[in-house]
Design an enzyme around this catalytic site. Structure first.
Site, PDB file in Angstrom:
ATOM      1  N   CYS A 102      -7.677   2.103   8.605  1.00 57.69           N
ATOM      2  CA  CYS A 102      -6.257   1.742   8.690  1.00 57.69           C
ATOM      3  C   CYS A 102      -5.621   2.233   9.989  1.00 57.69           C
ATOM      4  O   CYS A 102      -5.476   3.435  10.209  1.00 57.69           O
ATOM      5  CB  CYS A 102      -5.528   2.374   7.503  1.00 57.69           C
ATOM      6  SG  CYS A 102      -3.797   1.916   7.473  1.00 57.69           S
ATOM      7  N   THR A 140       0.843  -1.199   0.000  1.00 54.23           N
ATOM      8  CA  THR A 140       0.000   0.000   0.000  1.00 54.23           C
ATOM      9  C   THR A 140       0.878   1.248   0.000  1.00 54.23           C
ATOM     10  O   THR A 140       0.635   2.183  -0.761  1.00 54.23           O
ATOM     11  CB  THR A 140      -0.898   0.001   1.250  1.00 54.23           C
ATOM     12  OG1 THR A 140      -0.101  -0.415   2.374  1.00 54.23           O
ATOM     13  CG2 THR A 140      -2.081  -0.921   1.102  1.00 54.23           C
ATOM     14  N   PHE A 196      -8.015   5.161   3.253  1.00 53.06           N
ATOM     15  CA  PHE A 196      -7.578   4.399   4.428  1.00 53.06           C
ATOM     16  C   PHE A 196      -8.739   3.673   5.094  1.00 53.06           C
ATOM     17  O   PHE A 196      -8.642   3.263   6.254  1.00 53.06           O
ATOM     18  CB  PHE A 196      -6.852   5.327   5.417  1.00 53.06           C
ATOM     19  CG  PHE A 196      -5.519   5.797   4.894  1.00 53.06           C
ATOM     20  CD1 PHE A 196      -4.387   4.997   5.002  1.00 53.06           C
ATOM     21  CD2 PHE A 196      -5.398   7.019   4.241  1.00 53.06           C
ATOM     22  CE1 PHE A 196      -3.155   5.413   4.494  1.00 53.06           C
ATOM     23  CE2 PHE A 196      -4.177   7.443   3.733  1.00 53.06           C
ATOM     24  CZ  PHE A 196      -3.050   6.634   3.857  1.00 53.06           C
TER      25      PHE A 196
HETATM   26  C1  HEM Z   1      -6.571  -1.436   7.175  1.00 53.18           C
HETATM   27  C2  HEM Z   1      -5.217   1.302   3.398  1.00 53.18           C
HETATM   28  C3  HEM Z   1      -0.688   1.528   5.227  1.00 53.18           C
HETATM   29  C4  HEM Z   1      -1.936  -1.642   8.670  1.00 53.18           C
HETATM   30  C5  HEM Z   1      -6.581  -0.705   6.018  1.00 53.18           C
HETATM   31  C6  HEM Z   1      -7.756  -0.469   5.205  1.00 53.18           C
HETATM   32  C7  HEM Z   1      -7.382   0.283   4.140  1.00 53.18           C
HETATM   33  C8  HEM Z   1      -5.972   0.549   4.282  1.00 53.18           C
HETATM   34  C9  HEM Z   1      -8.274   0.765   2.999  1.00 53.18           C
HETATM   35  C10 HEM Z   1      -9.170  -1.010   5.486  1.00 53.18           C
HETATM   36  C11 HEM Z   1      -9.311  -2.369   4.839  1.00 53.18           C
HETATM   37  C12 HEM Z   1     -10.690  -2.983   5.003  1.00 53.18           C
HETATM   38  O1  HEM Z   1     -11.627  -2.340   5.465  1.00 53.18           O
HETATM   39  O2  HEM Z   1     -10.815  -4.171   4.640  1.00 53.18           O
HETATM   40  C13 HEM Z   1      -3.872   1.599   3.592  1.00 53.18           C
HETATM   41  C14 HEM Z   1      -3.110   2.466   2.712  1.00 53.18           C
HETATM   42  C15 HEM Z   1      -1.843   2.537   3.232  1.00 53.18           C
HETATM   43  C16 HEM Z   1      -1.804   1.707   4.419  1.00 53.18           C
HETATM   44  C17 HEM Z   1      -3.657   3.144   1.448  1.00 53.18           C
HETATM   45  C18 HEM Z   1      -0.645   3.293   2.739  1.00 53.18           C
HETATM   46  C19 HEM Z   1      -0.667   4.274   1.853  1.00 53.18           C
HETATM   47  C20 HEM Z   1      -0.642   0.710   6.338  1.00 53.18           C
HETATM   48  C21 HEM Z   1       0.520   0.515   7.178  1.00 53.18           C
HETATM   49  C22 HEM Z   1       0.161  -0.400   8.140  1.00 53.18           C
HETATM   50  C23 HEM Z   1      -1.222  -0.755   7.903  1.00 53.18           C
HETATM   51  C24 HEM Z   1       1.866   1.201   6.984  1.00 53.18           C
HETATM   52  C25 HEM Z   1       0.980  -0.967   9.276  1.00 53.18           C
HETATM   53  C26 HEM Z   1       1.946  -0.339   9.872  1.00 53.18           C
HETATM   54  C27 HEM Z   1      -3.302  -1.856   8.532  1.00 53.18           C
HETATM   55  C28 HEM Z   1      -4.045  -2.750   9.418  1.00 53.18           C
HETATM   56  C29 HEM Z   1      -5.377  -2.675   9.002  1.00 53.18           C
HETATM   57  C30 HEM Z   1      -5.428  -1.758   7.871  1.00 53.18           C
HETATM   58  C31 HEM Z   1      -3.473  -3.583  10.564  1.00 53.18           C
HETATM   59  C32 HEM Z   1      -6.573  -3.385   9.627  1.00 53.18           C
HETATM   60  C33 HEM Z   1      -7.139  -2.477  10.710  1.00 53.18           C
HETATM   61  C34 HEM Z   1      -8.313  -3.099  11.462  1.00 53.18           C
HETATM   62  O3  HEM Z   1      -9.232  -3.621  10.840  1.00 53.18           O
HETATM   63  O4  HEM Z   1      -8.270  -3.016  12.692  1.00 53.18           O
HETATM   64  N1  HEM Z   1      -5.512  -0.066   5.443  1.00 53.18           N
HETATM   65  N2  HEM Z   1      -3.050   1.154   4.587  1.00 53.18           N
HETATM   66  N3  HEM Z   1      -1.674  -0.060   6.805  1.00 53.18           N
HETATM   67  N4  HEM Z   1      -4.159  -1.284   7.630  1.00 53.18           N
HETATM   68 FE1  HEM Z   1      -3.618   0.012   6.191  1.00 53.18          FE
END
Ligand code: HEM
Length: 439
Positions: A383, A247, A376
């Site tokens: 996220c 991502t 996000f």
């Molecule tokens: C969840 C986007 C970077 C860890 C999500 C979701 C999106 C997203 C759209 C929701 C997914 C869903 O509803 O199924 C992004 C984008 C990023 C990014 C565009 C960078 C530009 C990161 C980074 C980490 C991370 C750097 C870790 C250090 C997570 C985790 C979740 C999540 C653990 C699940 C959260 C939960 O449901 O409690 N992300 N992410 N992401 N992201 Fe990111």
């Protein structure tokens, strides 16, 4: 809300602001407007649904944060323990480690010189993986010092690919894919064994650091007083690497694509870096003073949301009616197509497909309607890594613009997209020339 099905109409097929498709025997609903997005982001009515490719990943990372179903206890436990670890103070504390890895990238491109054809997405992936491993568990993949990827990374890439393949094939095909399945489970075994070794080492030799591993080993749930089991810690260590690397590297790659293709935006972004940071070594507080680059990043993630979709489902066993007339059953996936929602002409006008950072400057950004910009994700299931990713991307972008002038390797390159769980530019190469003063 009471549901009266007599006023509902069938969901149209195949396209529109809402449409349904039957894929691999399962009916899925897709939405592509800001209005419907606003509706399905109501956490009182809808919750995250883990299915398809994300569901396959549960074989390896179970109910880790990203792949947990909404009602799974471990999600709440891990969420409450980890939210403070992703708070502003902790993320600021990771700045020096992020800068350490970014400096390795700067050194590599400086040494290779402007004859080097930069494999943009590959090098940014090295960067984001190394940064995550260092900040999450004080582990160095050293991807910039070897042509070969670390075996953990190879296993993770293979696990993600095979997980996607498995989600797209019918159950009766399984006997034809025994070798793939064996590889899939071997990848899981390898990643979990290495993670266990890292945990064991930390337990035997504690380190006084605020990384995510310490937060998980020693954190207690403020509600129940419980700690995370070692299995859940492993699930989440792997989760951070999976959720955070492509991502972020995709976002950096698209951002540099838009900058080199839009000279006026490039000039303004570089002028901002020169004015705010000059030739000083970048410090964390400078990142708050880069409104134009902030707008460029927001605009990049509007046009190319690197996690391009997420799914929700009605919470009520009776289902829900969306858009005032479409009936959706409980458990039926509604996929929010971010790359369409972010182009909604009702919000962004007839030039929605153009890269115009000015529309994302603070004043305009804060007046966007709810649901119009969701790269996000949403609410509690949005996220957790957002502040981490934002700090990393802003810092890397500022540093690279400070040191180099960039150009596309091929001026006639037209954007092509490579899609897996995430999206990234395909075959996008650049050249970097050290700016005057650094040579
Ligand atoms: C969840 C986007 C970077 C860890 C999500 C979701 C999106 C997203 C759209 C929701 C997914 C869903 O509803 O199924 C992004 C984008 C990023 C990014 C565009 C960078 C530009 C990161 C980074 C980490 C991370 C750097 C870790 C250090 C997570 C985790 C979740 C999540 C653990 C699940 C959260 C939960 O449901 O409690 N992300 N992410 N992401 N992201 Fe990111």
């Amino acid at each position: 809300m009471a549901i009266d099905r007599k006023d509902t109409v069938p969901i149209p097929n195949p396209k529109g602001e809402v449409f349904s498709l039957t894929l691999f025997g399962k009916k899925r609903i897709f939405i592509s407007s800001q209005k419907l997005m606003e509706e399905i982001c109501d956490e009182k009515r809808f919750g995250k649904l883990v299915s398809a490719a994300l569901g396959e990943l549960r074989n390896g990372i179970h109910d880790g944060l990203f792949t947990a179903q909404n009602d799974e206890e471990n999600w709440g436990l891990a969420h409450r323990i980890l939210v403070p670890a992703f708070g502003p103070l902790n993320i600021t504390g990771m700045f020096d480690d992020m800068k350490d890895i970014a400096s390795q990238l700067v050194l590599k491109w400086a040494r290779y010189g402007n004859d080097y054809v930069i494999p943009t997405t590959d090098d940014f992936t090295r960067l984001t993986l190394d940064t995550l491993a260092l900040c999450a568990m004080n582990y160095r993949f050293n991807s910039f010092y070897s042509d070969e990827m670390h075996p953990f990374i190879s296993s993770m890439v293979s696990f993600l690919k095979l997980g996607g393949d498995r989600s797209r094939r019918a159950a009766f095909m399984a006997p034809f894919y025994r070798a793939d399945d064996a590889q899939f489970f071997a990848d899981i075994e390898y990643m979990r064994t290495l993670s266990q070794e890292i945990i064991d080492k930390r337990v035997q030799h504690p380190e006084d650091t605020k990384d995510l591993l310490n937060a998980m080993l020693y954190g207690k749930d403020p509600r129940s007083g419980k700690s995370l089991s070692q299995g859940t810690i492993i699930d989440n260590l792997i989760t951070f690497l999976i959720a955070g690397h492509e991502t972020s590297s995709g976002a950096l790659s698209f951002l540099f694509y838009y900058l080199v293709k839009n000279p006026e935006a490039y000039r303004k972004a570089q002028a901002e870096v020169d004015e705010v940071i000059g030739t000083e070594s970048i410090q964390v507080h400078a990142l708050q003073k880069l409104p134009y680059i902030t707008a460029c990043l927001r605009e990049t993630l509007r046009l190319q949301p690197t996690a391009p979709a997420f799914s929700t489902t009605p919470l009520s066993p009776q289902g829900e009616v969306i858009g005032g007339k479409y009936s959706v059953e409980h458990g039926q996936p509604i996929a929010a197509l971010l790359s369409q929602i972010h182009l909604d002409p009702a919000v962004y006008g007839s030039d929605a497909e153009e890269f115009k950072p000015e529309r994302m400057l603070d004043e305009a950004f804060k007046h966007l309607p709810p649901g119009a910009w969701k790269p996000f994700g949403n609410g509690a299931r949005g996220c957790i890594g957002f502040p981490f990713a934002w700090q990393e991307i802003m810092m890397v972008t500022a540093m690279l613009l400070q040191y180099f002038d960039f150009a596309p390797q091929d001026q006639s390159y037209r954007l092509q997209i490579k899609s897996t769980l995430t999206i990234k530019p395909k075959d996008f190469f650049m050249r970097a020339t050290l700016r005057e003063g650094w040579t």
